[in-house]
Write an enzyme that holds these catalytic residues in place. Structure first.
Site, short mmCIF file in Angstrom:
data_model
loop_
_atom_site.label_atom_id
_atom_site.label_comp_id
_atom_site.label_asym_id
_atom_site.label_seq_id
_atom_site.Cartn_x
_atom_site.Cartn_y
_atom_site.Cartn_z
N HIS A 151 12.53 -2.54 2.79
CA HIS A 151 11.94 -1.23 3.10
C HIS A 151 12.87 -0.16 2.57
O HIS A 151 14.10 -0.24 2.76
CB HIS A 151 11.74 -1.04 4.60
CG HIS A 151 10.84 -2.09 5.17
ND1 HIS A 151 9.49 -2.08 4.96
CD2 HIS A 151 11.12 -3.21 5.87
CE1 HIS A 151 8.97 -3.16 5.52
NE2 HIS A 151 9.94 -3.87 6.09
N ARG B 299 5.09 10.76 -2.78
CA ARG B 299 4.81 10.60 -1.35
C ARG B 299 6.06 10.90 -0.51
O ARG B 299 7.09 10.24 -0.69
CB ARG B 299 4.42 9.13 -1.17
CG ARG B 299 4.27 8.68 0.24
CD ARG B 299 4.22 7.15 0.29
NE ARG B 299 3.92 6.71 1.62
CZ ARG B 299 4.16 5.50 2.09
NH1 ARG B 299 4.69 4.57 1.31
NH2 ARG B 299 3.86 5.19 3.32
N TYR C 12 11.13 8.88 1.08
CA TYR C 12 11.10 7.81 0.07
C TYR C 12 11.76 8.20 -1.27
O TYR C 12 11.79 7.38 -2.19
CB TYR C 12 9.64 7.38 -0.18
CG TYR C 12 8.97 6.83 1.06
CD1 TYR C 12 9.40 5.63 1.63
CD2 TYR C 12 7.94 7.51 1.69
CE1 TYR C 12 8.81 5.13 2.77
CE2 TYR C 12 7.33 7.01 2.84
CZ TYR C 12 7.77 5.81 3.37
OH TYR C 12 7.19 5.31 4.51
N PRO D 289 0.79 -1.22 0.00
CA PRO D 289 0.00 0.00 0.00
C PRO D 289 0.83 1.28 0.00
O PRO D 289 1.85 1.38 0.68
CB PRO D 289 -0.82 -0.10 1.30
CG PRO D 289 -0.12 -1.11 2.13
CD PRO D 289 0.51 -2.07 1.17
N ASN D 290 0.36 2.21 -0.79
CA ASN D 290 0.91 3.57 -0.92
C ASN D 290 2.25 3.63 -1.66
O ASN D 290 2.78 4.71 -1.91
CB ASN D 290 1.05 4.25 0.46
CG ASN D 290 -0.28 4.32 1.18
OD1 ASN D 290 -1.25 4.80 0.60
ND2 ASN D 290 -0.37 3.81 2.40
N ASN E 24 8.01 -5.61 -0.46
CA ASN E 24 7.86 -4.44 0.41
C ASN E 24 6.37 -4.32 0.69
O ASN E 24 5.61 -3.82 -0.14
CB ASN E 24 8.39 -3.17 -0.26
CG ASN E 24 8.32 -1.97 0.67
OD1 ASN E 24 7.67 -2.02 1.72
ND2 ASN E 24 8.99 -0.88 0.30
N GLU F 35 12.46 -9.33 2.50
CA GLU F 35 11.69 -8.16 2.95
C GLU F 35 12.52 -6.90 2.69
O GLU F 35 13.68 -6.83 3.09
CB GLU F 35 11.41 -8.31 4.46
CG GLU F 35 10.71 -7.11 5.08
CD GLU F 35 10.51 -7.28 6.59
OE1 GLU F 35 10.70 -8.41 7.12
OE2 GLU F 35 10.18 -6.28 7.24
N ALA G 87 2.94 -0.67 5.09
CA ALA G 87 2.45 -0.69 6.47
C ALA G 87 1.90 -2.06 6.88
O ALA G 87 1.84 -2.35 8.09
CB ALA G 87 1.39 0.39 6.66
N ARG H 27 12.64 5.29 12.71
CA ARG H 27 11.37 6.01 12.62
C ARG H 27 10.48 5.67 13.83
O ARG H 27 10.97 5.19 14.84
CB ARG H 27 10.72 5.67 11.28
CG ARG H 27 11.61 6.08 10.08
CD ARG H 27 10.95 5.77 8.76
NE ARG H 27 9.73 6.55 8.57
CZ ARG H 27 8.84 6.31 7.60
NH1 ARG H 27 9.06 5.33 6.72
NH2 ARG H 27 7.74 7.04 7.50
#
Ligand code: DQA
Length: 143
Positions: free
Chosen positions: A97, A17, A22, A9-10, A71, A95, A74, A104
């Site tokens: 990111h 964004r 990012y 998502p996103n 990825n 995985e 969230a 964060r």
């Protein structure tokens, strides 16, 4: 070799964004260069904002492809369903990111996926996808 990249998502908003976190490049503009770096690898790309669609794609490729770069955005921090799916697959999943989730908010520090993935890469920006494919394709890395 066939590798599937799956973004959650996103991540369709990459480039727009929060560019301070990012970066300013879209995934679509990054992908051709990535494919050119790995000419012997067939790299497929899928993005969805919908948890069940991510699971459907993982199930579709996870028994026939040589690896998945995931990825999950969230959903990484929330989804037991994705955890169960990844642990059911036959192929290795890395995985990724883009940001360093550990520097964060604390809600990003826990991943439901790390324990069932072959490895985790975070904090290297889009280069993390290069590193994941490098890891999946390099000979002699099998445990
Ligand atoms: C992300 C980190 C997640 O915490 C966040 O929800 C994302 C992107 C990353 O690539 O840095 O959507 O997975």
């Amino acid at each position: 070799m066939k590798i599937q990249i799956i973004n959650g998502p996103n991540l369709n908003l990459l480039g727009l964004r929060e560019p301070g976190i990012y970066g300013s490049e879209s995934f679509e503009s990054y992908l051709p260069g990535l494919r050119a770096k790995f000419p012997d690898v067939e790299i497929s790309y899928y993005q969805s904002n919908v948890e069940g669609e991510l699971i459907n794609k993982l199930q579709e490729v996870g028994f026939t492809f040589d690896g998945v770069v995931l990825n999950a955005g969230a959903y990484t921090h929330t989804s037991i369903a994705l955890h169960d799916c990844v642990r059911a697959l036959r192929c290795p999943v890395v995985e990724v990111h883009i940001s360093n989730v550990h520097e964060r908010e604390s809600f990003r520090h826990h991943s439901y996926l790390s324990a069932v993935c072959k490895g985790v890469i975070c904090g290297f920006g889009l280069q993390g996808y290069d590193l994941a494919i490098e890891g999946l394709t390099r000979k002699g890395t099998d445990r």
